[in-house]
Design an enzyme around this catalytic site. Structure first.
Site, short mmCIF file in Angstrom:
data_model
loop_
_atom_site.label_atom_id
_atom_site.label_comp_id
_atom_site.label_asym_id
_atom_site.label_seq_id
_atom_site.Cartn_x
_atom_site.Cartn_y
_atom_site.Cartn_z
N HIS A 288 0.87 -1.18 0.00
CA HIS A 288 0.00 0.00 0.00
C HIS A 288 0.91 1.22 0.00
O HIS A 288 1.98 1.18 0.62
CB HIS A 288 -0.80 0.14 1.30
N ASP B 11 2.21 2.03 3.45
CA ASP B 11 3.21 1.13 4.06
C ASP B 11 4.63 1.57 3.73
O ASP B 11 5.56 1.24 4.46
CB ASP B 11 3.14 -0.30 3.50
C1 ASO Z 1 -4.79 -5.18 4.11
C2 ASO Z 1 -5.81 -6.23 4.27
C3 ASO Z 1 -5.79 -7.19 3.12
C4 ASO Z 1 -5.74 -6.55 1.79
C5 ASO Z 1 -4.81 -5.41 1.75
C6 ASO Z 1 -5.02 -4.63 0.50
O1 ASO Z 1 -5.56 -6.97 5.44
O2 ASO Z 1 -6.82 -8.09 3.17
O3 ASO Z 1 -5.29 -7.47 0.81
O4 ASO Z 1 -4.87 -4.60 2.87
O5 ASO Z 1 -5.64 -3.42 0.74
#
Ligand code: ASO
Length: 403
Positions: free
Chosen positions: A67, A70
Site C-alpha cells: 500500500h 506502508d
Molecule cells: C490489508 C488487508 C488485506 C488486503 C490489503 C489490501 O488486510 O486483506 O489485501 O490490505 O488493501
C-alpha cells in the site's frame, strides 16, 4: 502440467504485515521493536525498503505487494503524500533492478486515516470522494511505473455501521463511479495488468459492500465492469463470509473473474480476521485444485497476506513464518496436481452430469418449454426422480489421499 510447480505458485510477500504493522491488536499496542518505527521520515522509509528487499531476496520471493501508506512517510496533505510516494517509488525501481524482485500489485490505503472513518469512495462528502480518487490515481501510476502486474482495491471502509443513516443506492452509485474512474485511468495510462477487487464481509465496517465474490460480481454487472475487473480472494475473508476458501475460488473461476489470491488462515477459533500463516495442507490443496482446473494463476499470484503472532518478537520469525507458509503451499499444490493427474474425480463430475447433454434437457434449458409445457410433460410421462448416488463419503475424504 507443462509448467514448473513454482510457476503456479508465484509467491509474493506483503509489505504491510512485515514492515508496517507493529504487532498491535484491538486490545494492545506495539510489541515489535524495529529500527524504522515510527517510520516518519524518508530516511527510515528507505532503511525499511533495504531490509524488505533483503528479506524478499533471502526468501527467493519473486514478487511483493504494497500500500502507499506502508512504504512512504505520511505527509500533511495529498501533495506531500504524492511527493513521498514518488521518491520511494524511484528507490523501489532501483531495488527491483538490483534484486530481480517484481511487483505483483500495488494498492492505496483508504482505511487507516480518520478521514475515511465514515466511508472512503462511498462517503457522501465530495471532498472524501475526491481525496480517494486522487490517491488511487497516484498509486495506480506508481504501480504502473514499477511494472506491477495487477492493481488491487480492498474497500476497508466501504460499508456501513447502521442502515438508519445510510442510503444504499447512493453509496452503490458512488462506488460504481469510482471503479469506472479506475478502469478509465487504467486504459488511459496503458496499464496492462488486471484491476482486482478484494471481497470481505465485515471488519472494519459492520457490513462491507464487497461482501463476497458473488456480491462483487453483482456489483460489477450493475456498473458494466464484469469484463474489466476481477477479484483477489483471501482465505480469511472467505471464512468470515461463512464460505470456504475453495468456495470463493470456484465461484470466481465459474464467473471467469479469478485474478489472484491472498494466502493466509482464519481457523474455527477466529472471531475476526487473524491473518495467520497458512498451516492446513488439505485446505490449500483444495484451493489450488480449483486454480489449476482454471488453468492456473495468470497475472495473479499467491500473496502471503499473513502476519506474525504478536508474541513473535524475533525478526527471524518473519523468515520462518514465510518458509513454513511456502512449504504448506508447495505441498498443497503438489496434492492438487496429483488429484488432477489421478483422473478419478472427473468421473464423479461426468456421473453427476450424465444426462445434462440429452436433447430433452437441452431443449428445456434453452427455453423451448414453458412451465405449463414442463408440467404437462412431467404428468404425461409420469416423471418421478429417484435418488442417485453421489458417493459423498469418498469425496469428503479424497483430498487426504493426496497430501
Ligand atoms: C490489508 C488487508 C488485506 C488486503 C490489503 C489490501 O488486510 O486483506 O489485501 O490490505 O488493501
Amino acid at each position: 502440467m507443462g509448467k514448473r510447480m513454482e510457476d503456479h505458485l508465484r509467491f509474493a510477500t506483503c509489505y504491510w504485515h512485515n514492515f508496517a504493522w507493529p504487532g498491535s491488536d484491538p486490545f494492545g499496542g506495539q510489541t515489535f521493536d524495529r529500527p524504522w518505527f515510527p517510520a516518519d521520515s524518508m530516511e527510515l522509509a528507505k532503511l525499511k525498503a533495504d531490509v524488505a528487499f533483503e528479506m524478499f531476496t533471502l526468501l527467493k520471493s519473486p514478487y511483493y505487494c504494497f500500500h502507499d501508506a506502508d512504504v512512504r512517510p505520511e505527509g500533511a496533505n495529498f501533495a506531500e503524500n504524492t511527493k513521498n510516494l514518488n521518491e520511494i517509488v524511484d528507490y523501489f525501481a532501483q531495488k527491483q533492478e538490483e534484486t530481480g524482485v517484481k511487483l505483483l500489485w500495488g494498492t492505496a490505503n483508504l482505511f487507516s486515516q480518520v478521514k475515511f472513518m465514515s466511508g472512503a469512495s462511498t462517503n457522501p462528502d465530495p471532498d472524501v470522494f475526491a481525496f480517494c480518487a486522487a490517491t488511487i490515481k497516484t498509486c495506480m501510476d506508481a504501480t504502473h511505473r514499477l511494472g506491477g502486474e495487477n492493481y488491487v482495491l480492498w474497500g476497508g471502509r466501504e460499508g456501513y455501521e447502521t442502515l438508519l443513516n445510510t442510503d444504499l443506492a447512493k453509496e452503490d452509485a458512488q462506488m460504481g463511479r469510482m471503479l469506472n474512474l479506475v478502469v478509465e485511468h487504467k486504459h488511459k495510462i496503458g496499464f496492462k495488468g488486471e484491476i482486482l477487487v478484494e471481497p470481505k464481509p465485515q471488519e472494519p465496517s459492520k457490513h462491507q459492500y464487497d461482501y463476497d465474490t458473488a456480491t462483487v460480481y453483482g456489483f460489477l454487472k450493475r456498473h458494466g465492469l464484469e469484463n474489466e475487473v476481477k477479484v483477489n480472494i483471501e482465505q480469511g475473508h472467505a471464512i468470515l463470509a461463512g464460505h470456504s476458501f475453495e468456495h470463493e475460488i470456484a465461484t470466481a473461476t465459474s464467473l471467469g473473474i479469478l485474478g489472484s489470491i491472498d494466502m493466509n488462515r482464519n481457523d474455527y477459533q477466529s472471531g475476526w480476521d487473524t491473518d495467520q500463516f497458512p498451516n492446513n495442507v488439505p485446505e490449500v490443496a483444495l484451493a489450488y485444485y480449483h486454480i489449476l482446473q482454471d488453468g492456473g494463476l495468470k497475472t495473479g499470484g499467491t500473496n502471503f497476506d499473513a502476519k506474525l503472532r504478536r508474541q513473535s518478537l524475533d525478526a527471524e520469525d518473519l523468515l520462518i513464518a514465510h518458509i513454513g507458509g511456502m512449504d504448506v503451499c508447495a505441498r498443497g499444490l503438489k496434492a492438487a496436481a496429483a488429484m488432477i493427474e489421478d483422473g478419478t474425480l472427473p468421473n464423479f463430475v461426468k456421473d453427476r452430469y450424465a444426462d445434462w447433454d440429452k436433447p430433452v434437457n437441452q431443449s428445456m434449458l434453452a427455453g423451448k418449454e414453458s412451465l405449463d409445457d414442463i408440467a404437462a410433460r412431467v404428468e404425461a410421462q409420469g416423471i418421478n426422480p429417484k435418488p442417485r448416488s453421489g458417493k459423498q463419503e469418498y469425496l469428503e475424504n479424497v483430498v487426504n489421499r493426496f497430501v
